[in-house]
Design an enzyme around this catalytic site. Structure first.
Site, PDB file in Angstrom:
ATOM      1  CE  LYS A   1      50.852  29.128  38.727  1.00 33.85           C
ATOM      2  NZ  LYS A   1      50.709  30.177  39.759  1.00 33.85           N
TER       3      LYS A   1
ATOM      4  CD  GLU B   1      53.249  30.219  45.060  1.00 35.33           C
ATOM      5  OE1 GLU B   1      54.089  29.373  44.720  1.00 35.33           O
ATOM      6  OE2 GLU B   1      53.114  31.307  44.474  1.00 35.33           O
TER       7      GLU B   1
ATOM      8  CE  LYS C   1      54.106  28.815  41.198  1.00 40.88           C
ATOM      9  NZ  LYS C   1      54.441  30.122  41.798  1.00 40.88           N
TER      10      LYS C   1
ATOM     11  CE  LYS D   1      54.266  35.779  42.264  1.00 41.59           C
ATOM     12  NZ  LYS D   1      52.908  35.496  41.735  1.00 41.59           N
TER      13      LYS D   1
ATOM     14  N   GLY E   1      57.419  34.939  40.379  1.00 43.82           N
ATOM     15  CA  GLY E   1      57.462  35.573  39.065  1.00 43.82           C
ATOM     16  C   GLY E   1      56.060  35.925  38.608  1.00 43.82           C
TER      17      GLY E   1
ATOM     18  CB  SER F   1      55.518  28.461  37.500  1.00 45.06           C
ATOM     19  OG  SER F   1      54.145  28.481  37.755  1.00 45.06           O
TER      20      SER F   1
ATOM     21  CG  ASP G   1      50.720  28.993  43.103  1.00 47.98           C
ATOM     22  OD1 ASP G   1      49.819  29.288  43.918  1.00 47.98           O
ATOM     23  OD2 ASP G   1      51.325  29.851  42.427  1.00 47.98           O
TER      24      ASP G   1
ATOM     25  CG  ASP H   1      51.957  34.662  45.131  1.00 51.70           C
ATOM     26  OD1 ASP H   1      52.071  35.894  45.167  1.00 51.70           O
ATOM     27  OD2 ASP H   1      51.943  34.033  44.043  1.00 51.70           O
TER      28      ASP H   1
HETATM   29  O1  OSB Z   1      50.947  32.668  41.393  1.00 53.61           O
HETATM   30  O2  OSB Z   1      53.039  32.677  41.145  1.00 53.61           O
HETATM   31  C1  OSB Z   1      51.910  32.867  40.678  1.00 53.61           C
HETATM   32  C2  OSB Z   1      52.186  33.770  36.974  1.00 53.61           C
HETATM   33  C3  OSB Z   1      51.222  34.732  36.889  1.00 53.61           C
HETATM   34  C4  OSB Z   1      50.470  35.062  37.985  1.00 53.61           C
HETATM   35  C5  OSB Z   1      50.695  34.397  39.195  1.00 53.61           C
HETATM   36  C6  OSB Z   1      51.690  33.444  39.313  1.00 53.61           C
HETATM   37  C7  OSB Z   1      52.427  33.099  38.167  1.00 53.61           C
HETATM   38  C8  OSB Z   1      53.428  32.056  38.128  1.00 53.61           C
HETATM   39  C9  OSB Z   1      54.487  32.143  37.046  1.00 53.61           C
HETATM   40  O3  OSB Z   1      53.432  31.079  38.841  1.00 53.61           O
HETATM   41  C10 OSB Z   1      55.842  32.364  37.569  1.00 53.61           C
HETATM   42  C11 OSB Z   1      56.799  32.821  36.479  1.00 53.61           C
HETATM   43  O4  OSB Z   1      56.871  34.037  36.202  1.00 53.61           O
HETATM   44  O5  OSB Z   1      57.468  31.975  35.895  1.00 53.61           O
HETATM   45 MG    MG Z   2      51.587  32.037  43.284  1.00 53.39          MG
END
Ligand code: OSB
Ligand code: MG
Length: 373
Positions: free
Chosen positions: A166, A216, A164, A265, A293, A138, A191, A241
């Site tokens: 952001k 996402e 992924k 998650k 995650g 991510s 995402d 999510d």
């Molecule tokens: O939206 O998936 C998410 C991290 C913190 C809060 C929300 C998200 C995330 C990540 C990181 O995308 C995923 C990871 O732990 O590598």
């Molecule tokens: Mg997410």
């Protein structure tokens, strides 16, 4: 019989190697609640509460989860006999609304404890079928599209099987197009962590031809109705999510057509029982799931890796290795990724498959609370 006789909470602070930016905020350090659980038999293990310092992902935060575990979760589990860890979820449901992450920290720990008590790997205990799991990364929001392209280049070179990105309004179309132009066949997804409304649909439509694996959680965290409207107007699958906090919400997603897959998650859905139920339900619908995650330490990652060994985890998970976020993790051995972008499920070790480095945890601990005998 599984019987938790002592539960120790610790809060640690773990600095991130580099800031991680999502649409709703930037993290530079994680406040992490670790739990140590001890069974009557003498078996013990660790688990992690995945919530963060700020309520910008979901409402739960460290400063609610700690007292909720102390006052409301632990008393329902400590000193109780459970025939199986799958029975713990029900004990945390009656007349107890919300607080999924606080509940999950203990519920998942009970699965880890049972695996330890029986001397079998956690992945085996839950019926995992994979020996290796596919790993995705991510990538946080970057200052420029060029900077993001370089991050993606590095991640692909390391072997990651899913990238992924952001995104948020204004840092979306140009970024995704730049990455797609540089890597025409890369497994990309985006995402948004709730940053869009249906009024911004033009930006999402403008990325619909970018061969993204999924969008996402583009819309609000608690909104299934508008996601259904959005999915009708996009070819790209929507993956939920934040919106999926229980089996019932997963069923609602299918009923309403709010999305076509789910990032599970375990902390967000109250633990392993609900994670497995959502996994099984989506499998029955012919829809895939994958493991999300929360920037967990190696303790939380252990549970994610075990969960991702279930058969319907058909897309790479956000289960990047320890070195992605930490200069030094709190466990040994650290989580690693093979050059082919997979991580081995620890099937040769009983329990969660990693040992907590107590000296490291002691150094990082800012408060401790011991419950039980
Ligand atoms: O939206 O998936 C998410 C991290 C913190 C809060 C929300 C998200 C995330 C990540 C990181 O995308 C995923 C990871 O732990 O590598
Ligand atoms: Mg997410």
């Amino acid at each position: 019989m599984l019987e938790l006789v002592r539960l120790t909470l610790r809060e640690i602070r773990l600095p991130l190697r580099e800031p991680f930016q999502i649409s709703s905020g930037t993290m530079t350090e994680r406040r992490i609640v670790l739990l140590e659980l001890e069974d009557r038999s003498g078996a013990s293990t660790w688990s992690e509460c995945v919530c963060d310092d700020a309520p910008n992902y979901l409402p739960e935060i460290v400063d609610t989860a700690w007292p909720v575990i102390e006052k409301w979760v632990a008393p329902r589990v400590l000193g109780q006999r459970f025939a199986a860890p799958g029975d713990v979820h029900a004990a945390l449901e009656s007349d107890f609304r919300g607080h999924q992450m606080a509940k999950a920290a203990v519920e998942m720990g009970m699965w880890g404890l049972e695996a330890e008590r029986l001397g079998i790997p956690l992945a085996r205990l839950i019926g995992g079928t994979r020996e290796v799991v596919d790993v995705g990364i991510s990538l946080g929001i970057q200052a420029t599209p060029e900077a993001l392209v370089e991050k993606v280049r590095g991640a692909l070179a390391q072997g990651y099987r899913k990238i992924k990105l952001k995104i948020k309004p204004g840092k979306d179309v140009a970024y995704v197009r730049a990455v797609r132009a540089a890597f025409p066949d890369a497994p990309l997804m985006a995402d948004a962590n709730n940053a869009y409304t249906l009024d911004d649909i033009d930006a999402l439509v403008a990325m619909d031809d970018q061969k993204l694996m999924m969008f996402e959680q583009p819309l609000a965290w608690d909104d299934l109705v508008r996601h259904a409207e959005l999915q009708k107007r996009l070819q790209t699958p929507v993956c939920l999510d934040e919106s999926i906090t229980s089996l019932e919400r997963a069923q609602d997603m299918v009923t309403l057509g709010s999305g076509r897959m789910i990032n599970i998650k375990p902390g967000r859905v109250g633990g392993f029982s609900q994670s497995i139920a959502i996994h099984d339900f989506l499998e029955s619908q012919g829809m895939p799931v994958w493991c999300g995650g929360m920037l967990e330490s190696g303790v939380g990652r252990a549970y994610n890796v075990a969960l991702a060994s279930l058969p319907n985890f058909k897309k790479p998970g956000d289960i990047s290795p320890s070195s992605r976020y930490w200069t030094r993790d709190v466990i040994t051995p650290e989580w690693t990724m093979q050059p082919d972008g997979t991580t081995r499920v620890p099937l040769d070790t009983p329990g969660i498959g990693v040992a907590v480095d107590r000296d490291r945890v002691d150094d990082l601990t800012v408060r401790t609370l011991q419950l039980g005998r």
